[in-house]
Design a protein around this motif. Structure first.
Motif, PDB file in Angstrom:
ATOM      1  N   ASP A 104       0.813  -1.220   0.000  1.00 18.22           N
ATOM      2  CA  ASP A 104       0.000   0.000   0.000  1.00 18.22           C
ATOM      3  C   ASP A 104       0.850   1.275   0.000  1.00 18.22           C
ATOM      4  O   ASP A 104       0.340   2.368   0.215  1.00 18.22           O
ATOM      5  N   ALA A 105       2.136   1.147  -0.296  1.00 23.13           N
ATOM      6  CA  ALA A 105       3.043   2.297  -0.254  1.00 23.13           C
ATOM      7  C   ALA A 105       2.623   3.389  -1.236  1.00 23.13           C
ATOM      8  O   ALA A 105       2.656   4.577  -0.891  1.00 23.13           O
ATOM      9  N   GLY A 106       2.218   3.012  -2.433  1.00 22.05           N
ATOM     10  CA  GLY A 106       1.814   4.007  -3.433  1.00 22.05           C
ATOM     11  C   GLY A 106       0.660   4.862  -2.957  1.00 22.05           C
ATOM     12  O   GLY A 106       0.664   6.086  -3.121  1.00 22.05           O
ATOM     13  N   MET A 107      -0.328   4.224  -2.362  1.00 22.95           N
ATOM     14  CA  MET A 107      -1.490   4.946  -1.834  1.00 22.95           C
ATOM     15  C   MET A 107      -1.048   5.919  -0.743  1.00 22.95           C
ATOM     16  O   MET A 107      -1.486   7.064  -0.699  1.00 22.95           O
ATOM     17  N   HIS A 108      -0.161   5.452   0.144  1.00 20.23           N
ATOM     18  CA  HIS A 108       0.309   6.305   1.228  1.00 20.23           C
ATOM     19  C   HIS A 108       1.137   7.470   0.700  1.00 20.23           C
ATOM     20  O   HIS A 108       1.031   8.586   1.207  1.00 20.23           O
ATOM     21  N   LEU A 109       1.961   7.222  -0.299  1.00 20.31           N
ATOM     22  CA  LEU A 109       2.809   8.293  -0.842  1.00 20.31           C
ATOM     23  C   LEU A 109       1.964   9.437  -1.379  1.00 20.31           C
ATOM     24  O   LEU A 109       2.337  10.607  -1.248  1.00 20.31           O
ATOM     25  N   GLU A 110       0.821   9.105  -1.979  1.00 15.21           N
ATOM     26  CA  GLU A 110      -0.069  10.142  -2.512  1.00 15.21           C
ATOM     27  C   GLU A 110      -0.592  11.054  -1.412  1.00 15.21           C
ATOM     28  O   GLU A 110      -0.833  12.227  -1.638  1.00 15.21           O
ATOM     29  N   ALA A 111      -0.770  10.513  -0.222  1.00 11.92           N
ATOM     30  CA  ALA A 111      -1.340  11.285   0.890  1.00 11.92           C
ATOM     31  C   ALA A 111      -0.286  11.831   1.854  1.00 11.92           C
ATOM     32  O   ALA A 111      -0.619  12.581   2.770  1.00 11.92           O
ATOM     33  N   LEU A 112       0.979  11.481   1.649  1.00  8.67           N
ATOM     34  CA  LEU A 112       2.020  11.804   2.622  1.00  8.67           C
ATOM     35  C   LEU A 112       2.322  13.295   2.747  1.00  8.67           C
ATOM     36  O   LEU A 112       2.504  13.803   3.846  1.00  8.67           O
ATOM     37  N   GLY A 113       2.382  13.978   1.635  1.00  5.59           N
ATOM     38  CA  GLY A 113       2.819  15.371   1.650  1.00  5.59           C
ATOM     39  C   GLY A 113       4.098  15.500   0.841  1.00  5.59           C
ATOM     40  O   GLY A 113       4.445  14.626   0.039  1.00  5.59           O
ATOM     41  N   LYS A 114       4.826  16.591   1.062  1.00  2.19           N
ATOM     42  CA  LYS A 114       6.008  16.910   0.273  1.00  2.19           C
ATOM     43  C   LYS A 114       7.133  15.900   0.522  1.00  2.19           C
ATOM     44  O   LYS A 114       7.633  15.770   1.637  1.00  2.19           O
ATOM     45  N   HIS A 115       7.530  15.179  -0.536  1.00  2.81           N
ATOM     46  CA  HIS A 115       8.567  14.155  -0.449  1.00  2.81           C
ATOM     47  C   HIS A 115       9.100  13.859  -1.840  1.00  2.81           C
ATOM     48  O   HIS A 115       8.559  14.335  -2.833  1.00  2.81           O
ATOM     49  N   ARG A 116      10.151  13.059  -1.879  1.00  2.00           N
ATOM     50  CA  ARG A 116      10.613  12.460  -3.134  1.00  2.00           C
ATOM     51  C   ARG A 116      11.120  11.069  -2.810  1.00  2.00           C
ATOM     52  O   ARG A 116      11.398  10.753  -1.652  1.00  2.00           O
ATOM     53  N   THR A 117      11.194  10.242  -3.823  1.00  2.00           N
ATOM     54  CA  THR A 117      11.652   8.872  -3.613  1.00  2.00           C
ATOM     55  C   THR A 117      12.889   8.607  -4.459  1.00  2.00           C
ATOM     56  O   THR A 117      13.104   9.228  -5.493  1.00  2.00           O
ATOM     57  N   GLY A 118      13.699   7.680  -3.986  1.00  2.00           N
ATOM     58  CA  GLY A 118      14.862   7.196  -4.718  1.00  2.00           C
ATOM     59  C   GLY A 118      14.703   5.706  -4.897  1.00  2.00           C
ATOM     60  O   GLY A 118      13.620   5.162  -4.688  1.00  2.00           O
ATOM     61  N   ALA A 119      15.776   5.036  -5.233  1.00  2.00           N
ATOM     62  CA  ALA A 119      15.720   3.596  -5.491  1.00  2.00           C
ATOM     63  C   ALA A 119      15.109   2.825  -4.317  1.00  2.00           C
ATOM     64  O   ALA A 119      14.246   1.983  -4.511  1.00  2.00           O
ATOM     65  N   ALA A 120      15.545   3.104  -3.111  1.00  5.97           N
ATOM     66  CA  ALA A 120      15.023   2.375  -1.951  1.00  5.97           C
ATOM     67  C   ALA A 120      14.717   3.318  -0.795  1.00  5.97           C
ATOM     68  O   ALA A 120      14.498   2.875   0.316  1.00  5.97           O
ATOM     69  N   CYS A 121      14.714   4.601  -1.071  1.00  6.21           N
ATOM     70  CA  CYS A 121      14.559   5.584   0.006  1.00  6.21           C
ATOM     71  C   CYS A 121      13.395   6.525  -0.236  1.00  6.21           C
ATOM     72  O   CYS A 121      12.987   6.767  -1.361  1.00  6.21           O
ATOM     73  N   LEU A 122      12.923   7.043   0.871  1.00  8.16           N
ATOM     74  CA  LEU A 122      11.937   8.111   0.869  1.00  8.16           C
ATOM     75  C   LEU A 122      12.649   9.312   1.475  1.00  8.16           C
ATOM     76  O   LEU A 122      13.257   9.191   2.544  1.00  8.16           O
ATOM     77  N   TYR A 123      12.621  10.440   0.786  1.00  7.69           N
ATOM     78  CA  TYR A 123      13.307  11.636   1.265  1.00  7.69           C
ATOM     79  C   TYR A 123      12.287  12.711   1.613  1.00  7.69           C
ATOM     80  O   TYR A 123      11.394  12.995   0.810  1.00  7.69           O
ATOM     81  N   ILE A 124      12.443  13.286   2.801  1.00  8.37           N
ATOM     82  CA  ILE A 124      11.627  14.430   3.183  1.00  8.37           C
ATOM     83  C   ILE A 124      12.556  15.501   3.741  1.00  8.37           C
ATOM     84  O   ILE A 124      13.616  15.192   4.296  1.00  8.37           O
TER      85      ILE A 124
END
Length: 140
Positions: free
Chosen positions: A91-111
């Motif tokens: 369910d990561a994709g669904m959560h990413l949409e609602a998370l707020g300002k962020h970016r993703t890399g190969a295996a990381c979530l950056y805020i």
């Protein structure tokens, strides 16, 4: 084959976080420490010199390389907060949409800072990422 440099250490998580130079990043680090501990039920462990990890799992690649890694974790870097293991759950994709300002890399979530995101969504991502990694380990 080269040994993995990111391994659990006996270094103090509290001392590491207290030494983070930027006061906002330091405060966010301590908040993430509490949030990840609460969501995983695991104690924090330093992995290498700069990653705070919760839980662990054994991995083995097709190349034969294998080792241990933190199930979820974070690193308060100068440029941002790097969060590990949170984008693997179904369910990561669904959560990413609602998370707020962020970016993703190969295996990381950056805020940039915790104030930029929804903490309830982040907590759900931590729990989901951790449970997903741990369930993958115990699959027959």
């Amino acid at each position: 084959m080269a040994e993995n440099k990111t391994v659990p250490t006996a270094a103090s998580v509290d001392e590491f976080l207290a030494a983070v130079e930027h006061p906002g990043r330091r405060a966010d680090g301590f908040e993430l420490l509490d949030l990840m501990h609460g969501a995983t039920g695991q104690e924090a462990v330093m992995w290498g010199p700069s990653i705070v990890g919760f839980g662990s799992y054994h991995y083995r690649y097709a190349t034969g390389r294998e080792g241990e890694a933190a199930a979820v974790g974070f690193s308060p870097r100068k440029a941002n907060l790097a969060l590990y293991g949170l984008t693997y759950g179904p369910d990561a994709g669904m959560h990413l949409e609602a998370l707020g300002k962020h970016r993703t890399g190969a295996a990381c979530l950056y805020i940039n800072r915790l104030a930029d995101i929804d903490r309830t969504v982040l907590e759900a991502m931590i729990r989901s990422g951790y449970q997903h990694v741990m369930a993958e380990l115990h699959r027959p």
